[in-house]
Motif scaffolding. Structure first.
Motif, short mmCIF file in Angstrom:
data_model
loop_
_atom_site.label_atom_id
_atom_site.label_comp_id
_atom_site.label_asym_id
_atom_site.label_seq_id
_atom_site.Cartn_x
_atom_site.Cartn_y
_atom_site.Cartn_z
N ALA A 116 -14.36 3.93 -7.60
CA ALA A 116 -15.75 3.88 -7.16
C ALA A 116 -15.93 4.31 -5.72
O ALA A 116 -17.06 4.48 -5.26
CB ALA A 116 -16.30 2.46 -7.36
N ASP A 117 -14.83 4.49 -4.99
CA ASP A 117 -14.93 4.84 -3.57
C ASP A 117 -15.62 6.19 -3.39
O ASP A 117 -15.21 7.18 -3.99
CB ASP A 117 -13.53 4.94 -2.94
CG ASP A 117 -12.68 3.71 -3.19
OD1 ASP A 117 -12.55 3.32 -4.34
OD2 ASP A 117 -12.14 3.17 -2.21
N VAL A 118 -16.64 6.22 -2.53
CA VAL A 118 -17.24 7.51 -2.16
C VAL A 118 -16.30 8.25 -1.22
O VAL A 118 -16.04 9.44 -1.37
CB VAL A 118 -18.62 7.31 -1.51
CG1 VAL A 118 -19.17 8.63 -0.98
CG2 VAL A 118 -19.60 6.70 -2.52
N SER A 119 -15.77 7.53 -0.24
CA SER A 119 -14.73 8.08 0.63
C SER A 119 -13.38 7.67 0.06
O SER A 119 -13.08 6.48 -0.04
CB SER A 119 -14.87 7.55 2.06
OG SER A 119 -13.83 8.03 2.88
N PRO A 120 -12.56 8.63 -0.38
CA PRO A 120 -11.31 8.28 -1.06
C PRO A 120 -10.39 7.42 -0.20
O PRO A 120 -10.38 7.52 1.03
CB PRO A 120 -10.67 9.64 -1.33
CG PRO A 120 -11.81 10.60 -1.32
CD PRO A 120 -12.78 10.07 -0.31
N ALA A 121 -9.62 6.58 -0.85
CA ALA A 121 -8.69 5.70 -0.16
C ALA A 121 -7.42 6.44 0.25
O ALA A 121 -7.07 7.46 -0.33
CB ALA A 121 -8.32 4.53 -1.07
N ILE A 122 -6.74 5.90 1.27
CA ILE A 122 -5.40 6.35 1.61
C ILE A 122 -4.42 5.52 0.80
O ILE A 122 -4.58 4.31 0.67
CB ILE A 122 -5.12 6.16 3.12
CG1 ILE A 122 -6.17 6.85 3.97
CG2 ILE A 122 -3.73 6.67 3.47
CD1 ILE A 122 -6.04 6.56 5.45
N HIS A 123 -3.39 6.16 0.28
CA HIS A 123 -2.36 5.45 -0.47
C HIS A 123 -1.05 5.52 0.32
O HIS A 123 -0.25 6.44 0.11
CB HIS A 123 -2.18 6.07 -1.86
CG HIS A 123 -3.40 5.99 -2.71
ND1 HIS A 123 -3.68 4.91 -3.52
CD2 HIS A 123 -4.44 6.85 -2.89
CE1 HIS A 123 -4.82 5.11 -4.15
NE2 HIS A 123 -5.30 6.28 -3.79
N PRO A 124 -0.82 4.59 1.23
CA PRO A 124 0.36 4.68 2.11
C PRO A 124 1.67 4.27 1.46
O PRO A 124 2.74 4.46 2.04
CB PRO A 124 0.01 3.73 3.26
CG PRO A 124 -0.88 2.70 2.63
CD PRO A 124 -1.67 3.43 1.58
N SER A 125 1.61 3.71 0.26
CA SER A 125 2.84 3.25 -0.39
C SER A 125 3.83 4.39 -0.59
O SER A 125 3.45 5.51 -0.95
CB SER A 125 2.49 2.63 -1.74
OG SER A 125 3.66 2.13 -2.37
N THR A 126 5.12 4.08 -0.38
CA THR A 126 6.16 5.10 -0.61
C THR A 126 6.65 5.09 -2.05
O THR A 126 7.33 6.02 -2.48
CB THR A 126 7.36 4.88 0.32
OG1 THR A 126 7.85 3.54 0.13
CG2 THR A 126 6.96 5.10 1.77
N ASN A 127 6.34 4.03 -2.80
CA ASN A 127 6.76 3.97 -4.20
C ASN A 127 5.66 3.36 -5.06
O ASN A 127 4.74 2.70 -4.55
CB ASN A 127 8.07 3.19 -4.36
CG ASN A 127 8.02 1.80 -3.73
OD1 ASN A 127 7.07 1.46 -3.02
ND2 ASN A 127 9.03 1.00 -3.98
N PHE A 128 5.74 3.61 -6.36
CA PHE A 128 4.68 3.21 -7.29
C PHE A 128 5.30 2.55 -8.51
O PHE A 128 6.37 2.97 -8.99
CB PHE A 128 3.86 4.44 -7.72
CG PHE A 128 3.22 5.17 -6.56
CD1 PHE A 128 1.93 4.89 -6.16
CD2 PHE A 128 3.92 6.15 -5.87
CE1 PHE A 128 1.34 5.55 -5.11
CE2 PHE A 128 3.36 6.82 -4.81
CZ PHE A 128 2.05 6.52 -4.42
#
Length: 400
Positions: A39-51
């Protein structure tokens, strides 16, 4: 399109049941709409190095298959492979640059990635005495130590062999003058060589090198694509699915993907990219015209693609001219002191940002003419900028 696909102009819109080709400004804002269902209008930063891996065992992908996919985003695992923010940036850039884009941590790492992919025996490139970005030769010299790469003058490219690389900058750093891409494309195709065009100085809508025969396009995204003097990034663009997959796989082991924070800043910049590059092009052309008419006594000449007479220039620069031009002074001392008389132009290296810059290029390039000052036009009003340049020139004359 489903998350995980990545192709040029992947965001589409229909009007009266017919597909509409979106314009550059719209693509800069919406070309990544399909990447994440958030839902973010301004996309989020995904700082994680792993998923976390998928909880459904049927959707787990072996690494040997993951590395063969054009985009591993459907199974994010480790940020060195890919990450959501880079995927967003590559989606937007693929639309803007009309090809398959691979994001790198800098323009130099993009250059390195392309050399690794093509592994030419000979590189044909402008000699240092003529111009061109010195960083490209710096990367090429590293390859020469490792592989014995031969580096030859661009004028000798008619001797190229199959698999060699003909490297063209258009416009050229630092002069801002355009090069006839179609001329080198004809030579490259006749010799079985690859034509690489560094189009950093004239990104779309100013020029479209693929339309003139380029095999690969390179951009230092630090410059106009980033546009705020606060990131280092680079991109390679190709039309080939095979080369695109190999570039992505090579990048995993080179470790040169742009970081999540860098990718997010670049994404932010692309939202206003179309407005910025058009304005910078327009202002630079007005400044060049104004200075040419001034014919100031301390100046020897001005170089910019808008001043070139060749027919290819109008054919190539369909959307305007670069925001960069160069001033050659009659005296070296005037070139050295010019920046000290300016109020709006900052004396710094690099280009393409919102702040107007000048640089006595001898500080950054040991082979450049000592009388040359490179000008990068930002987003200040062109009338104010022209007045600042005129005042600086007048001050030099008064000092003599």
């Amino acid at each position: 399109p489903k998350v995980g696909t990545l192709k040029a102009r992947s965001f589409e819109m229909t009007l009266n049941h017919e597909q509409v080709e979106l314009q550059l400004a719209t693509l800069g804002i919406h070309a990544d709409d399909y990447v994440e269902d958030l839902a973010d209008v301004s996309p989020a930063i995904h700082p994680s190095t792993n998923f976390r891996h998928n909880q459904d065992p049927s959707k787990l992908v072996p690494a040997r298959d993951l590395l063969k996919t054009a985009s591993p985003s459907s199974a994010y695992s480790y940020t060195r492979f890919s990450h959501p923010t880079a995927h967003r940036v590559e989606a937007v850039l693929s639309s803007i640059l009309d090809g398959k884009v691979v994001l790198y941590s800098s323009g130099s790492s993009a250059t390195h990635g392309l050399f690794i992919l093509l592994n030419p025996k000979t590189l044909y490139i402008l000699p240092k005495s003529v111009g061109g970005y010195s960083g490209t030769l710096g990367v090429a010299n590293l390859l020469r130590r490792l592989t014995g790469l031969s580096i030859s003058d661009l004028d000798l490219c008619q001797n190229a062999s199959k698999g060699d690389v003909i490297w063209v900058e258009s416009p050229i750093n630092p002069t801002g003058e355009a090069v006839d891409i179609e001329h080198y494309s004809r030579i490259a195709k006749s010799r079985g060589a690859h034509l690489v065009v560094d189009a950093t100085f004239a990104p779309p809508p100013l020029s479209f090198p693929f339309k003139h025969g380029a095999d690969f396009i390179l951009h230092s995204a630090t410059k106009y694509l980033g546009g705020h003097s606060d990131i280092l990034a680079g991109v390679v663009v190709t039309k080939s699915e095979e080369y695109h997959k190999q570039l992505l796989e090579d990048r995993v082991f080179l470790g040169t993907i742009g970081s999540p924070h860098t990718a997010w800043l670049l994404l932010r910049s692309l939202r206003t990219y179309s407005l910025r590059v058009r304005q910078q092009s327009s202002s630079a052309t007005k400044l060049v015209r104004g200075l040419a008419l001034l014919n100031h006594k301390v100046l020897h000449k001005i170089t910019h693609s808008s001043l070139q007479k060749g027919e290819f220039v109008a054919k190539q620069q369909t959307g305007g001219h670069s925001g960069v031009f160069s001033l050659y002074f009659k005296r070296e001392d005037d070139a050295r002191r010019f920046s000290g008389h300016l109020k709006l132009f900052q004396h710094a290296t690099s280009l393409g940002g919102v702040d107007s810059l000048v640089e006595w290029r001898a500080i950054s390039d040991e082979f450049v003419d000592l009388r040359l000052v490179r000008v990068s036009v930002g987003l200040e009003d062109d009338v104010d900028l022209l007045n600042d340049l005129k005042a600086g020139l007048d001050a030099l004359l008064a000092d003599q």
